[in-house]
Design a protein around this motif. Structure first.
Motif, PDB file in Angstrom:
ATOM      1  N   ARG A   5       0.826  -1.209   0.000  1.00 30.76           N
ATOM      2  CA  ARG A   5       0.000   0.000   0.000  1.00 30.76           C
ATOM      3  C   ARG A   5       0.865   1.265   0.000  1.00 30.76           C
ATOM      4  O   ARG A   5       0.637   2.212  -0.747  1.00 30.76           O
ATOM      5  CB  ARG A   5      -0.910  -0.035   1.235  1.00 30.76           C
ATOM      6  CG  ARG A   5      -1.870   1.087   1.444  1.00 30.76           C
ATOM      7  CD  ARG A   5      -3.061   1.041   0.512  1.00 30.76           C
ATOM      8  NE  ARG A   5      -2.885   1.957  -0.608  1.00 30.76           N
ATOM      9  CZ  ARG A   5      -3.379   1.763  -1.815  1.00 30.76           C
ATOM     10  NH1 ARG A   5      -4.065   0.669  -2.107  1.00 30.76           N
ATOM     11  NH2 ARG A   5      -3.156   2.640  -2.766  1.00 30.76           N
ATOM     12  N   ARG A   6       1.871   1.285   0.863  1.00 30.73           N
ATOM     13  CA  ARG A   6       2.758   2.448   0.956  1.00 30.73           C
ATOM     14  C   ARG A   6       3.499   2.693  -0.352  1.00 30.73           C
ATOM     15  O   ARG A   6       3.693   3.825  -0.775  1.00 30.73           O
ATOM     16  CB  ARG A   6       3.784   2.241   2.076  1.00 30.73           C
ATOM     17  CG  ARG A   6       3.218   2.456   3.459  1.00 30.73           C
ATOM     18  CD  ARG A   6       4.303   2.223   4.499  1.00 30.73           C
ATOM     19  NE  ARG A   6       3.790   2.365   5.852  1.00 30.73           N
ATOM     20  CZ  ARG A   6       4.429   1.931   6.932  1.00 30.73           C
ATOM     21  NH1 ARG A   6       5.598   1.318   6.813  1.00 30.73           N
ATOM     22  NH2 ARG A   6       3.914   2.098   8.125  1.00 30.73           N
ATOM     23  N   LEU A   7       3.934   1.612  -0.998  1.00 31.36           N
ATOM     24  CA  LEU A   7       4.670   1.747  -2.258  1.00 31.36           C
ATOM     25  C   LEU A   7       3.778   2.311  -3.359  1.00 31.36           C
ATOM     26  O   LEU A   7       4.196   3.182  -4.127  1.00 31.36           O
ATOM     27  CB  LEU A   7       5.235   0.384  -2.677  1.00 31.36           C
ATOM     28  CG  LEU A   7       6.463  -0.062  -1.886  1.00 31.36           C
ATOM     29  CD1 LEU A   7       6.754  -1.548  -2.093  1.00 31.36           C
ATOM     30  CD2 LEU A   7       7.684   0.767  -2.299  1.00 31.36           C
ATOM     31  N   LEU A   8       2.543   1.835  -3.432  1.00 35.65           N
ATOM     32  CA  LEU A   8       1.621   2.331  -4.451  1.00 35.65           C
ATOM     33  C   LEU A   8       1.347   3.816  -4.237  1.00 35.65           C
ATOM     34  O   LEU A   8       1.358   4.611  -5.188  1.00 35.65           O
ATOM     35  CB  LEU A   8       0.300   1.548  -4.416  1.00 35.65           C
ATOM     36  CG  LEU A   8       0.346   0.122  -4.964  1.00 35.65           C
ATOM     37  CD1 LEU A   8      -0.995  -0.566  -4.792  1.00 35.65           C
ATOM     38  CD2 LEU A   8       0.747   0.129  -6.429  1.00 35.65           C
ATOM     39  N   ASP A   9       1.120   4.212  -2.976  1.00 29.46           N
ATOM     40  CA  ASP A   9       0.855   5.622  -2.679  1.00 29.46           C
ATOM     41  C   ASP A   9       2.064   6.490  -3.016  1.00 29.46           C
ATOM     42  O   ASP A   9       1.939   7.555  -3.623  1.00 29.46           O
ATOM     43  CB  ASP A   9       0.479   5.786  -1.204  1.00 29.46           C
ATOM     44  CG  ASP A   9      -0.887   5.174  -0.880  1.00 29.46           C
ATOM     45  OD1 ASP A   9      -1.672   4.959  -1.825  1.00 29.46           O
ATOM     46  OD2 ASP A   9      -1.158   4.903   0.296  1.00 29.46           O
ATOM     47  N   LEU A  58       4.762  10.562  -6.398  1.00 27.12           N
ATOM     48  CA  LEU A  58       5.963  11.001  -7.104  1.00 27.12           C
ATOM     49  C   LEU A  58       5.709  11.196  -8.591  1.00 27.12           C
ATOM     50  O   LEU A  58       6.222  12.131  -9.200  1.00 27.12           O
ATOM     51  CB  LEU A  58       7.098   9.997  -6.874  1.00 27.12           C
ATOM     52  CG  LEU A  58       7.708  10.064  -5.473  1.00 27.12           C
ATOM     53  CD1 LEU A  58       8.653   8.902  -5.247  1.00 27.12           C
ATOM     54  CD2 LEU A  58       8.454  11.380  -5.298  1.00 27.12           C
ATOM     55  N   ILE A  59       4.922  10.317  -9.181  1.00 27.11           N
ATOM     56  CA  ILE A  59       4.584  10.460 -10.601  1.00 27.11           C
ATOM     57  C   ILE A  59       3.937  11.819 -10.831  1.00 27.11           C
ATOM     58  O   ILE A  59       4.275  12.536 -11.768  1.00 27.11           O
ATOM     59  CB  ILE A  59       3.636   9.328 -11.051  1.00 27.11           C
ATOM     60  CG1 ILE A  59       4.392   8.005 -11.122  1.00 27.11           C
ATOM     61  CG2 ILE A  59       3.004   9.651 -12.402  1.00 27.11           C
ATOM     62  CD1 ILE A  59       3.492   6.791 -11.289  1.00 27.11           C
ATOM     63  N   ARG A  99      13.485   4.237  -8.659  1.00 24.72           N
ATOM     64  CA  ARG A  99      13.123   3.222  -7.675  1.00 24.72           C
ATOM     65  C   ARG A  99      13.504   3.658  -6.263  1.00 24.72           C
ATOM     66  O   ARG A  99      12.746   3.506  -5.311  1.00 24.72           O
ATOM     67  CB  ARG A  99      13.843   1.913  -7.976  1.00 24.72           C
ATOM     68  CG  ARG A  99      13.568   1.358  -9.331  1.00 24.72           C
ATOM     69  CD  ARG A  99      12.176   0.767  -9.365  1.00 24.72           C
ATOM     70  NE  ARG A  99      11.994  -0.042 -10.545  1.00 24.72           N
ATOM     71  CZ  ARG A  99      11.898   0.456 -11.771  1.00 24.72           C
ATOM     72  NH1 ARG A  99      11.979   1.743 -11.976  1.00 24.72           N
ATOM     73  NH2 ARG A  99      11.711  -0.336 -12.798  1.00 24.72           N
ATOM     74  N   ASP A 100      14.710   4.196  -6.158  1.00 24.49           N
ATOM     75  CA  ASP A 100      15.192   4.618  -4.846  1.00 24.49           C
ATOM     76  C   ASP A 100      14.269   5.670  -4.231  1.00 24.49           C
ATOM     77  O   ASP A 100      13.966   5.624  -3.041  1.00 24.49           O
ATOM     78  CB  ASP A 100      16.618   5.169  -4.962  1.00 24.49           C
ATOM     79  CG  ASP A 100      17.634   4.066  -5.227  1.00 24.49           C
ATOM     80  OD1 ASP A 100      17.384   2.924  -4.798  1.00 24.49           O
ATOM     81  OD2 ASP A 100      18.656   4.347  -5.868  1.00 24.49           O
ATOM     82  N   ALA A 101      13.823   6.606  -5.075  1.00 23.97           N
ATOM     83  CA  ALA A 101      12.946   7.667  -4.586  1.00 23.97           C
ATOM     84  C   ALA A 101      11.629   7.089  -4.077  1.00 23.97           C
ATOM     85  O   ALA A 101      11.116   7.507  -3.041  1.00 23.97           O
ATOM     86  CB  ALA A 101      12.693   8.696  -5.690  1.00 23.97           C
ATOM     87  N   ARG A 116      10.412   7.326  -0.240  1.00 29.35           N
ATOM     88  CA  ARG A 116       9.160   7.998   0.082  1.00 29.35           C
ATOM     89  C   ARG A 116       8.215   7.077   0.847  1.00 29.35           C
ATOM     90  O   ARG A 116       7.515   7.490   1.766  1.00 29.35           O
ATOM     91  CB  ARG A 116       8.505   8.496  -1.205  1.00 29.35           C
ATOM     92  CG  ARG A 116       7.063   8.952  -1.071  1.00 29.35           C
ATOM     93  CD  ARG A 116       6.955  10.315  -0.408  1.00 29.35           C
ATOM     94  NE  ARG A 116       7.592  11.351  -1.194  1.00 29.35           N
ATOM     95  CZ  ARG A 116       6.941  12.254  -1.935  1.00 29.35           C
ATOM     96  NH1 ARG A 116       5.639  12.257  -1.955  1.00 29.35           N
ATOM     97  NH2 ARG A 116       7.610  13.166  -2.617  1.00 29.35           N
ATOM     98  N   ALA A 117       8.222   5.809   0.445  1.00 29.13           N
ATOM     99  CA  ALA A 117       7.323   4.834   1.078  1.00 29.13           C
ATOM    100  C   ALA A 117       7.822   4.442   2.472  1.00 29.13           C
ATOM    101  O   ALA A 117       7.080   3.860   3.259  1.00 29.13           O
ATOM    102  CB  ALA A 117       7.181   3.602   0.198  1.00 29.13           C
ATOM    103  N   GLY A 118       9.082   4.729   2.741  1.00 29.70           N
ATOM    104  CA  GLY A 118       9.651   4.350   4.022  1.00 29.70           C
ATOM    105  C   GLY A 118       9.966   2.878   4.132  1.00 29.70           C
ATOM    106  O   GLY A 118       9.957   2.300   5.218  1.00 29.70           O
TER     107      GLY A 118
END
Lengths: 192, 192
Positions: B20-24, B29-30, B39-41, B45-47
């Motif tokens: 969920r965090r990765l999708l958000d 970012l997009i 990817r790193d960003a 961001r997702a923590g």
DNA sequence: GATAAACGGAGGAGTATACTCCGTTTATGG
DNA sequence: CCATAAACGGAGTATACTCCTCCGTTTATC
């Protein structure tokens, strides 16, 4: 020991052309990608060699600085033209905002966090005064509500300056922006 | 030789949270950079760690695909809620457009040129039908002119989804977008 | 408490970007 | 038209960034 004499020769014609192309290319790319473009991309877009870019702008700050000054000058000019025009205050505000799309004012807002605002206090003040004049007139005329602020106008110009889609024809992109801005202004302005 | 048995175990709680965090993070970012983030960003961001990103989404397409499906599902849901609501057709259209800012619909339009549209024909059709329904109703009711098209609405949702400035507080960014969208819709909708 | 699932992040390979240098081309004044 | 200084182009190198793998550590679940 020799005397060093500095004479301000006028720029050679091709140098002036290259500089103009580089500024335009940099501004366009900043707006398209919403950030700082690569040097190679700028030179390529401008149709000049990478060496030419570095001769005109030895480092990033010199280039960004020049782009901002250029955009501000063109925008302030457009604002004064709108102010001095024969139309109503409401129409003047509308004309100014449409002009900001063409001058690329949004580029300033994208790039200026990277720079020191105090680098261009004169233009900043001039732009501020001009915009304030436009809004005051429009309010006085009753074209916009009193709760419409300079910030509202500034934020709107940023919004409508940026491209909506990637890889779209610039002419079409511009047409969309002007059309959307008109609708926005229809909502902002009071109807007669 | 051993039997291979595939059982669809439910995801572990931490895995579901990470996904969920990765999708958000990817969606945000997009929208912020108007293109594909690194990817790193996204992981930062997702923590979550970079390894976690790659376990959930082995390659770029898997991730972009998942983001789009997620955004479309949330947007279509919002559209149907607006359609089924008790309000007028004009209000339903307004409600839907405000919802697109929160669901991040603009991300789809930014990323989808990189993908094959036929990868998600069902959602594409569902979204299209839903938007068409909203507009037809609004036209029929007289809330918008007949020359207002689905393209106009779609382009507007992209415009108002994107952040105006970098480094602004997300809550403030959202407030600006909703406010500007309201003004735009005031211009689009016929006054009573 | 045992175990399989999930996590984090250092590190190496590959890619893109920044910047220099110098041989070639071009504008300008006489 | 010629001489000359100014400007140009772009190959090439150093650097920075990005991608992605791997494995020791942590965590959810039964």
């Amino acid at each position: 020991m020799e005397d060093v004499v500095l004479v301000d020769r006028p720029m050679r014609a091709d140098a002036r052309r290259s500089r103009r192309r580089l500024l335009d290319a940099a501004r366009e790319l900043i707006l398209e990608i919403g950030g700082e473009p690569t040097r190679d991309a700028i030179a390529h877009r401008a149709g000049v060699g990478i060496g030419t870019l570095y001769r005109h702008f030895p480092d990033r700050m010199t280039l960004l600085h020049a782009v901002i000054l250029d955009v501000l000058d063109r925008t302030i000019d457009a604002g004064h033209t709108a102010l001095a025009g024969p139309s109503t205050a409401g129409e003047a505000l509308r004309t100014y905002m449409h002009a900001t799309i063409d001058t690329g004012l949004g580029a300033v807002n994208i790039v200026h966090p990277l720079l020191d605002t105090t680098d261009w206090p004169d233009r900043h003040a001039a732009a501020h005064d001009m915009l304030d004049g436009l809004i005051k007139n429009a309010r006085h005329e009753g074209a916009v509500d009193n709760n419409v602020t300079a910030t509202d106008i500034a934020l709107a110009t940023i919004r409508f300056c940026r491209p909506v889609a990637i890889g779209l024809d610039p002419a079409e992109e511009s047409a969309i922006a002007h059309r959307q801005l008109d609708t926005y202004l229809d909502g902002l302005m009071k109807r007669p």
